[in-house]
Design a protein around this motif. Structure first.
Motif, short mmCIF file in Angstrom:
data_model
loop_
_atom_site.label_atom_id
_atom_site.label_comp_id
_atom_site.label_asym_id
_atom_site.label_seq_id
_atom_site.Cartn_x
_atom_site.Cartn_y
_atom_site.Cartn_z
N LEU A 105 2.76 11.36 7.22
CA LEU A 105 2.69 9.69 6.59
C LEU A 105 3.00 10.05 5.21
CD1 LEU A 105 -0.57 8.26 8.15
CD2 LEU A 105 1.93 7.93 8.83
N ASP A 106 4.20 10.76 4.92
CA ASP A 106 4.47 11.02 3.34
C ASP A 106 5.69 10.02 3.03
OD1 ASP A 106 5.30 11.82 1.15
OD2 ASP A 106 4.56 13.99 1.42
N THR A 107 5.33 8.67 2.70
CA THR A 107 6.46 7.89 2.62
C THR A 107 7.34 8.40 1.56
OG1 THR A 107 5.08 6.69 1.44
CG2 THR A 107 5.53 6.02 3.82
N GLY A 108 6.94 9.11 0.45
CA GLY A 108 7.47 9.70 -0.76
C GLY A 108 8.59 10.48 -0.44
N GLN A 109 8.25 11.59 0.60
CA GLN A 109 9.29 12.29 0.98
C GLN A 109 10.26 11.61 1.98
OE1 GLN A 109 7.68 15.69 3.18
NE2 GLN A 109 6.66 16.55 1.45
N MET A 110 10.03 10.55 2.84
CA MET A 110 10.90 9.95 3.58
C MET A 110 11.91 9.42 2.74
SD MET A 110 9.07 8.57 6.73
CE MET A 110 7.29 8.27 6.51
N ILE A 111 11.34 8.51 1.83
CA ILE A 111 12.54 7.69 0.69
C ILE A 111 13.30 8.53 0.02
CG2 ILE A 111 12.21 6.28 -1.31
CD1 ILE A 111 9.41 5.01 -0.03
N PHE A 112 12.90 9.76 -0.38
CA PHE A 112 13.55 10.67 -1.19
C PHE A 112 14.57 11.16 -0.37
CE2 PHE A 112 14.85 14.59 -3.13
CZ PHE A 112 15.15 14.24 -4.19
N ASP A 160 9.41 15.04 10.11
CA ASP A 160 8.41 15.83 9.71
C ASP A 160 7.55 15.12 8.77
OD1 ASP A 160 8.19 18.12 11.09
OD2 ASP A 160 8.55 19.34 9.16
N ALA A 161 8.35 14.41 7.67
CA ALA A 161 7.40 13.90 6.85
C ALA A 161 6.62 12.53 7.36
CB ALA A 161 8.25 13.09 5.68
N GLN A 162 7.38 11.98 8.20
CA GLN A 162 6.69 10.86 8.97
C GLN A 162 5.22 11.18 9.72
OE1 GLN A 162 7.97 9.56 12.84
NE2 GLN A 162 7.32 7.21 12.57
N GLU A 196 19.70 14.65 14.08
CA GLU A 196 18.59 15.70 13.61
C GLU A 196 17.04 14.98 13.79
OE1 GLU A 196 21.04 17.54 10.03
OE2 GLU A 196 19.50 16.08 9.57
N LEU A 197 17.14 13.71 14.35
CA LEU A 197 15.80 13.42 14.28
C LEU A 197 15.26 13.77 15.71
CD1 LEU A 197 16.05 9.42 13.71
CD2 LEU A 197 15.03 11.30 12.27
N VAL A 198 16.24 14.36 16.51
CA VAL A 198 15.77 15.15 17.87
C VAL A 198 16.11 16.44 17.98
CG1 VAL A 198 15.82 14.77 20.50
CG2 VAL A 198 16.40 12.92 18.87
N GLY A 199 14.98 17.27 18.23
CA GLY A 199 15.34 18.64 18.67
C GLY A 199 15.86 19.31 17.38
N ALA A 200 15.72 19.27 16.34
CA ALA A 200 16.26 19.87 15.06
C ALA A 200 15.05 20.57 14.36
CB ALA A 200 17.03 19.01 14.14
N LYS A 242 0.92 -1.03 0.09
CA LYS A 242 0.08 0.03 -0.11
C LYS A 242 0.94 1.32 -0.17
CE LYS A 242 -3.87 -1.88 2.63
NZ LYS A 242 -3.88 -1.81 4.20
N PRO A 243 0.39 2.36 -0.67
CA PRO A 243 1.30 3.78 -0.77
C PRO A 243 1.34 4.11 0.53
CG PRO A 243 -0.80 3.71 -2.31
CD PRO A 243 -0.96 2.23 -1.59
N LEU A 244 0.68 3.71 1.64
CA LEU A 244 0.82 4.25 2.96
C LEU A 244 2.13 3.88 3.53
CD1 LEU A 244 -0.35 5.66 5.53
CD2 LEU A 244 -1.48 3.41 6.29
N PHE A 245 2.58 2.68 3.15
CA PHE A 245 3.82 2.03 3.63
C PHE A 245 4.96 2.33 2.75
CE2 PHE A 245 0.56 -0.67 5.41
CZ PHE A 245 0.65 -0.23 7.06
N LEU A 246 4.79 2.36 1.49
CA LEU A 246 5.81 2.39 0.59
C LEU A 246 5.40 3.30 -0.63
CD1 LEU A 246 8.93 1.73 -0.06
CD2 LEU A 246 7.81 -0.40 -0.96
N ALA A 247 5.73 4.54 -0.82
CA ALA A 247 5.56 5.22 -2.01
C ALA A 247 6.29 4.61 -3.27
CB ALA A 247 5.93 6.84 -1.96
N SER A 248 5.70 4.80 -4.41
CA SER A 248 6.36 4.19 -5.56
C SER A 248 7.31 5.06 -6.06
CB SER A 248 5.02 4.29 -6.61
OG SER A 248 4.82 5.72 -7.06
N PRO A 249 8.24 4.80 -6.94
CA PRO A 249 9.30 5.59 -7.47
C PRO A 249 8.93 6.91 -8.13
CG PRO A 249 9.77 3.19 -8.18
CD PRO A 249 8.33 3.45 -7.71
N GLY A 250 7.64 6.87 -8.96
CA GLY A 250 7.41 8.07 -9.23
C GLY A 250 7.14 8.94 -8.38
N ASP A 251 6.15 8.48 -7.51
CA ASP A 251 5.60 9.38 -6.42
C ASP A 251 6.73 10.01 -5.51
OD1 ASP A 251 3.16 9.06 -7.15
OD2 ASP A 251 2.41 7.55 -5.62
#
Ligand SMILES: Nc1ncnc2c1ncn2[C@@H]1O[C@H](COP(=O)(O)OP(=O)(O)O)[C@@H](O)[C@H]1O
Ligand SMILES: [Mg+2]
Lengths: 262, 263
Positions: free
Chosen positions: B226-233, B221-223, B207-211, B42-51
């Motif tokens: 739930l923007d897996t596209g941004q996270m993956i990028f 932030d993307a998490q 940077e995951l803490v207090g940045a 599902k896109p919720l868990f893993l964005a496609s390469p294009g996304d």
């Protein structure tokens, strides 16, 4: 006075981790005159390198002393040039800078360094290879560079520890002639360690034979072959006579070494 | 493929090498594409390469991601440079002089097992959540590793080279500066490359803490959205920077130490 005087030098290596100590060298004395070319001949493991390293100041003797021009030797120094069996050129330096190394360490001006280096590079037949790095050279060329590097320092005595030991037979013979030619020209005092009988006779003014471990000097034979010597002397009857005698001497020691190991 | 290609240690032709390397990437993207476009994940868990690519474009145009990247790179370089500035000279001293090694070795070996991330709460207490804290995390994570590596490298310099230098009249200082140092340089350079790679993992954790900026901050932030596209990028950008750094290091290595080629 002798150029180099080795007086009762002995060496025992302490045993590591409970192993028993190794007696490498029995008290050994040797007088080396100026301009002597002495080859030290002995079976492997008899303490030849140890003796040479003590003279170089790289190893502290357990007893005895080494005097160079009457001065006791305690540490390595540029007055005793050394060529090792292993290839010890500095891999990051070119042939020219390798030969300059000692001069540079002693603060000789660069222009003078280069003049001296180029002279010795030419002498060992490496003109045209000045800017090569050691990795680009054959073993024989590396050892020639090492020889030039030691000579460039103008040492009082040259110490050579089986410098041609890793080379093939043909290269080795050419190297022997080259070294002998240099000696005939400069008349440096040389101490040359080898286990090769032909090599020992061909270059020496005296052959010193060492016994099996723990090493000591077994006999000391002056070689009265005329100079300049060419490789042709190796087929002369006098050469054969020396060879016969030394072969006997060495054979006995080699057999002793083998029995010791058994 | 002829079986002779797989003879142990047999080199592969440069052209084929590039092709094989690229093929791995192609297969990776292919697998990713099949998993996402094929509807297996599902896109919720893993964005496609294009996304992910679209999300990345958005990051640059709308959220000033270039600045995040710059901030992160700056932190890594600052922390890493500080660590190298201390670790390289200390490691050289330890490698060259055994009493110095005896003095520091125990402590440094202990300290290098302290996880840098465990220091984050303490560092926040000491240095706040500003730049200094981030840089210190990287510093702590890199410095001890680097000290040990440099000291081992310098300590394993060929003894016969050192002896040759002494018989040529070198002083102790000469041996350190003109034998140990040049002999160890290529490997020290290699150690720097490795540790710089590790520094990248510390910076993201920091940077995951207090940045408020940085690649790691963007990923957190993307998490929230739930923007897996941004996270993956974001993760891909880190990998890409790593790849470029490696390439630069290798090019510099070949230039600086041509004599050490093929070792
Ligand atoms: N650093 C060392 N520690 C312990 N034993 C050594 C060391 N160097 C040499 N030996 C031992 O001393 C003996 C003589 O060695 P060496 O002088 O190298 O002989 P050669 O050069 O005649 O082959 C050998 O048995 C060798 O194993
Ligand atoms: Mg030996």
């Amino acid at each position: 006075m002798s150029k180099l005087s080795i007086q009762g030098v002995e060496k025992t290596f302490p045993g590591r981790r409970g192993a028993s100590a190794t007696r490498a060298l029995e008290p050994t004395s040797l007088e080396v005159q100026d301009n002597d070319f002495i080859t030290i001949l002995g079976p492997s493991g008899c303490g030849k390198s140890t003796l040479l390293r003590v003279v170089a100041g790289l190893e502290t003797p357990s007893g005895g002393a080494v005097l160079l021009d009457g001065q006791p030797v305690s540490a390595p120094g540029p007055d005793r040039g050394m060529v090792f069996q292993s290839y010890t050129l500095f891999p990051w330096l070119t042939v020219r800078d390798n030969v300059c190394f000692g001069l540079r360490e002693r603060g000789v001006p660069r222009a003078e360094q280069l003049a001296v280096a180029d002279r010795f590079i030419a002498q060992v037949g490496l003109r045209g290879f000045e800017n090569h790095h050691p990795a680009q050279l054959s073993g024989g060329m590396q050892q020639r560079t090492a020889l030039a590097r030691a000579l460039a320092n103008d040492p009082k005595i040259l110490l050579l520890d089986e410098p041609f030991g890793a080379l093939d037979h043909q290269t080795r013979e050419v190297m022997q002639e080259l070294l002998l030619g240099i000696w005939e020209e400069h008349r440096k005092t040389v101490l040359f360690v080898t286990h090769d009988i032909d090599e020992a006779i061909f270059m020496a003014s005296r052959v010193v034979v060492m016994s099996a471990r723990p090493g000591r000097i077994k006999c000391d034979i002056p070689i009265e072959l005329p100079h300049p010597r060419s490789y042709k002397v190796k087929t002369a009857p006098e050469f054969a006579a020396y060879k016969e005698r030394l072969t006997e001497e060495i054979r006995v020691e080699t057999i002793k070494t083998l029995q010791m190991e058994a | 493929m002829p079986p002779s290609l797989f003879a142990p240690l047999k080199p592969v032709a440069p052209g084929l090498r590039t092709v094989l390397g690229a093929l791995c990437f192609v297969l990776f993207f292919l697998g990713w594409g099949i998993a996402t476009y094929g509807g297996f994940v599902k896109p919720l868990f893993l964005a496609s390469p294009g996304d992910s690519l679209v999300a990345g474009w958005g990051l640059f145009t709308e959220f000033g991601f270039a600045q995040d990247i710059a901030v992160t790179i700056w932190r890594v370089l600052a922390g890493f440079a500080l660590a190298a500035l201390l670790a390289v000279p200390l490691g050289i001293l330890m490698g060259a002089f055994k009493p110095v090694e005896a003095f520091f070795e125990g402590f440094v070996s202990f300290a290098r097992y302290l996880p840098a991330s465990a220091f984050i709460p303490l560092l926040i207490l000491w240095a706040g959540v500003g730049e200094l804290q981030k840089i210190l995390v990287i510093f702590i994570g890199s410095v001890f590793q680097l000290v040990i590596m440099v000291s081992v490298i310098v300590g394993s310099t060929r003894l016969d080279l050192v002896e040759a230098a002494y018989t040529l009249g070198a002083s102790r200082r000469g041996v350190v500066l003109r034998v140990l140092l040049p002999a160890a340089s290529p490997q020290i350079f290699e150690a720097l490359r490795l540790v710089l790679g590790w520094a990248w993992t510390y910076v993201i954790v920091a940077e995951l803490v207090g940045a408020s900026r940085g690649i790691g901050h963007m990923i957190i932030d993307a998490q929230r959205f739930l923007d897996t596209g941004q996270m993956i990028f974001g993760i891909f950008v880190i990998g890409l920077i790593g790849l470029v750094t490696d390439f630069l290091f290798q090019a510099a290595h070949a230039r600086l130490f041509p004599w050490a080629r093929g070792r």
